[in-house]
Design an enzyme around this catalytic site. Sequence first.
Site, PDB file in Angstrom:
ATOM      1  N   CYS A  44      44.057  42.491  28.621  1.00  0.00           N
ATOM      2  CA  CYS A  44      43.740  41.206  28.904  1.00  0.00           C
ATOM      3  C   CYS A  44      42.303  40.602  28.696  1.00  0.00           C
ATOM      4  O   CYS A  44      41.882  39.972  27.969  1.00  0.00           O
ATOM      5  CB  CYS A  44      44.354  40.573  30.159  1.00  0.00           C
ATOM      6  SG  CYS A  44      46.086  40.832  30.257  1.00  0.00           S
ATOM      7  N   HIS A  97      41.252  34.835  33.478  1.00  0.00           N
ATOM      8  CA  HIS A  97      40.987  36.091  33.469  1.00  0.00           C
ATOM      9  C   HIS A  97      39.742  37.016  33.104  1.00  0.00           C
ATOM     10  O   HIS A  97      39.881  37.945  32.741  1.00  0.00           O
ATOM     11  CB  HIS A  97      42.317  36.956  32.874  1.00  0.00           C
ATOM     12  CG  HIS A  97      42.608  38.354  33.507  1.00  0.00           C
ATOM     13  ND1 HIS A  97      43.328  39.471  33.021  1.00  0.00           N
ATOM     14  CD2 HIS A  97      42.081  39.005  34.641  1.00  0.00           C
ATOM     15  CE1 HIS A  97      43.646  40.366  33.830  1.00  0.00           C
ATOM     16  NE2 HIS A  97      42.757  40.152  34.884  1.00  0.00           N
TER      17      HIS A  97
END
Length: 202
Positions: A44, A97
């Site tokens: 991610c 994130h």
Amino acid sequence: IFSDDQGTVDMNCFGADDLNTPNMDNLARRGVRFSQFYVGAPVCSPSRAALLTGRYPQRAGLATNAYGDRGLPSEQVTIAEMLKGAGYRTGIFGKWHLGETRELSPLSQGFDEFVGHKVGCIDNYSHFFYWRGPNRHDLWKNDEEHREDGIYFPDIVVREAVRFMEENRERPFFLYVPFNMPHYPLQGLDRYRDMYKNLESP
């Protein structure tokens, strides 16, 4: 639009015959389809850092997933910062994130507006981060905690993206829509469960 952990062939236009992807296929048909393309990283945060800075994750200062006060270093220049400096209105709706602290938030990296979560994944209905402790609520509007209990998170993302485009239709804007799907947790709506009921889980 940035999908989360989507496989390279997980669209009909790239060969998937077990999925239904008419909207993504339509974007590919009407736009540009890359047949030889590599994401900056297979996880991610580094892939997001690469996309937003145009740099390899190691050079962008984030070679692993962000957590807590570890994220995209504030001295890194993002595409949002560049475009904001050129007069664009900038927005992100979805999964960040790239750091949880205020210094690492989207508003500190060139975005005017943010609605989404800052950690790796959330429950799509309670908006709590459960993957590892501590369990905590992780839905934000700009730099303030935001509550929409029971509202399906991808629907919040779409609603905010559409609102942003409508409000800025008369001016240049940069919209970053990093969906949290198909990443864990697997929480499809009933209409999609019915569509795929003949396939093995997941």
